[in-house]
Structures are given as C-alpha cells and as structure tokens.
Design a protein around this motif. Sequence first.
Motif, PDB file in Angstrom:
ATOM      1  N   ASN A   8      -3.979   0.769   6.066  1.00 30.72           N
ATOM      2  CA  ASN A   8      -3.296   1.905   6.666  1.00 30.72           C
ATOM      3  C   ASN A   8      -3.474   3.076   5.737  1.00 30.72           C
ATOM      4  O   ASN A   8      -3.048   3.049   4.586  1.00 30.72           O
ATOM      5  N   ASN A   9      -4.095   4.143   6.200  1.00 30.73           N
ATOM      6  CA  ASN A   9      -4.256   5.329   5.384  1.00 30.73           C
ATOM      7  C   ASN A   9      -2.915   6.033   5.287  1.00 30.73           C
ATOM      8  O   ASN A   9      -2.276   6.330   6.281  1.00 30.73           O
ATOM      9  N   SER A  68       5.526  -6.317   9.350  1.00 33.89           N
ATOM     10  CA  SER A  68       4.415  -5.381   9.223  1.00 33.89           C
ATOM     11  C   SER A  68       3.458  -5.874   8.151  1.00 33.89           C
ATOM     12  O   SER A  68       2.259  -5.927   8.359  1.00 33.89           O
ATOM     13  N   ASN A  69       4.010  -6.279   6.996  1.00 28.47           N
ATOM     14  CA  ASN A  69       3.244  -6.799   5.867  1.00 28.47           C
ATOM     15  C   ASN A  69       1.968  -5.988   5.645  1.00 28.47           C
ATOM     16  O   ASN A  69       0.890  -6.535   5.406  1.00 28.47           O
ATOM     17  N   CYS A  70       2.066  -4.679   5.776  1.00 29.56           N
ATOM     18  CA  CYS A  70       0.908  -3.818   5.559  1.00 29.56           C
ATOM     19  C   CYS A  70       0.644  -3.676   4.070  1.00 29.56           C
ATOM     20  O   CYS A  70       1.569  -3.716   3.257  1.00 29.56           O
ATOM     21  N   ASN A 184       8.865  -5.562   2.662  1.00 25.90           N
ATOM     22  CA  ASN A 184       7.903  -5.037   3.637  1.00 25.90           C
ATOM     23  C   ASN A 184       7.172  -6.168   4.341  1.00 25.90           C
ATOM     24  O   ASN A 184       6.792  -6.043   5.501  1.00 25.90           O
ATOM     25  N   GLY A 185       6.977  -7.306   3.663  1.00 26.23           N
ATOM     26  CA  GLY A 185       6.252  -8.424   4.252  1.00 26.23           C
ATOM     27  C   GLY A 185       7.126  -9.485   4.882  1.00 26.23           C
ATOM     28  O   GLY A 185       6.633 -10.529   5.304  1.00 26.23           O
ATOM     29  N   SER A 195       9.835   1.821   8.872  1.00 29.07           N
ATOM     30  CA  SER A 195      10.677   2.382   7.827  1.00 29.07           C
ATOM     31  C   SER A 195      10.501   1.621   6.523  1.00 29.07           C
ATOM     32  O   SER A 195      10.424   2.222   5.442  1.00 29.07           O
ATOM     33  N   SER A 196      10.433   0.294   6.609  1.00 36.86           N
ATOM     34  CA  SER A 196      10.280  -0.528   5.411  1.00 36.86           C
ATOM     35  C   SER A 196       8.960  -0.240   4.711  1.00 36.86           C
ATOM     36  O   SER A 196       8.901  -0.124   3.484  1.00 36.86           O
ATOM     37  N   HIS A 197       7.887  -0.110   5.488  1.00 30.22           N
ATOM     38  CA  HIS A 197       6.586   0.183   4.895  1.00 30.22           C
ATOM     39  C   HIS A 197       6.583   1.561   4.251  1.00 30.22           C
ATOM     40  O   HIS A 197       6.049   1.743   3.149  1.00 30.22           O
TER      41      HIS A 197
END
Length: 233
Positions: A8-9, A68-70, A184-185, A195-197
């Motif tokens: 994710n940019n 999301s675990n981004c 986040n994960g 929001s978490s990411h």
Amino acid sequence: NNTTNNNNNSNNNNQSTAEVVDPQLSPDGSMVAWVSDGEIYVQAVRHPSNHHNNSNHNSNNSNTSNSSNCPIQITFGAVPEHGIRHGVADAVCAQEEMDRHSGYWWHPQSTGLLVTKTDESQIPFWRIDHHHHPNSSTTTTTNGPSNHTTTPSYEEHRYPFAGQDNPRVQLAYVRVDRPSILHNGSPRSSSSTSSSHSQAQQMARDNWTHGTWFDAPREASEYLARVHWIVTT
C-alpha cells in the motif's frame, strides 16, 4: 528467495507490485521484515493455528471479522533510480569485498531495526554486454520490405572503480512499534481496519523521524563489514 509484494503506497491508494528481497523474521517470531523498492516494510505474522481458530470463530459469527494486516513502511526517502536505498548491501563493496549480504538487523528483543542507508548516486554505471546470448531481433513489415532490427543484450550496474568513490553508507537505529503492528494484523471488525493501519503507519513515520543515526569512522565510513548486538545487563 525473491518474491513479489503488493504494498500500500502511503501517499496514494494505488497498489504497486515490486520485488521483495532479504525477508527476515523478528527474533520473537511475531513480525517479518523485508526490503522492497529501497524501503523496509514490516508486517505481523499470522500463525496457522491462530488463523484456523479465527476462521472457525468467524464462520459462526454474522459480523465477520477481518484483518487488514497491511505492510507497514518503516523507512522513508529512498530514491532507487538514483542509487539511494535503505536496508540493502551494495553489490561490490559490501557483498563481494566484505561478504555482507544484508542491510538491516533486528534488535534481539524485536523492538527495532538497525538500518543502512546506501547512497550510490555518485557511482558511475558500467555496462555488461551479454555476448553469450544471441541478440534479440525484431522484424516489422509496413506495406513494403521487412525491416529487421537488432537490440543488443546487456545490463548496467553501478561500479566503484579502484581509486574512485565508494558508496556512502550510514547506519541508523529505528524503533519498531510492535503493539501497533500486531494490532494492525489482528482480526477485528472491517470498519476499524483502515484506522488501525493509518495509526500504525503514522507511528512508523514518527519513529523514522526520531531515529538515531550513528557517526561512522571518518577514515573508512563506507566500510561497514559486520553488525553485532552487545547485550548489557
């Protein structure tokens, strides 16, 4: 092994696919880091047992949880096209001469990373022709005789010649906020994933801004051969 990564940019919503190099698990096994496009990313590790339990729970829950675990970008400011990258070992001085093949190191307690910034912008390119490969050929026809063109096969690398400049290497310690990355994960309602990411990414950017840069020896600042942690009591 090199893989691909959909990052994710942080500056836009577009996803880019880039090569992933030097993946490393954190010492506690909860996170994994890697380098992509000259920057370091960290992501929570989802263990199979936890994922299985969460899947069983979600199948019986109408409000399905998501994660999301981004990847979280840890370093910033790399310009790969100009030879400025974080977390990588340059090919000649580091890899060939000093047998150092990594450019970042986890803190033993998984609380941060030692990160190199390698600047090869002043190093000239050296072209390597592939004489052992036949040149690629292209034939085009436009209502007349065929036009046959040949494209030479070669690659270019920055190469520090003897007596010339070497890559400039700097070393920094950057804190990794483990709680925000693991949160986040973690599975949760889909409404909170964005929001978490964002919070985890902002924390990472703040940690980079307040990172600690070390002064290298003046006589040989580019020669970073080994990194070892000293455990104090």
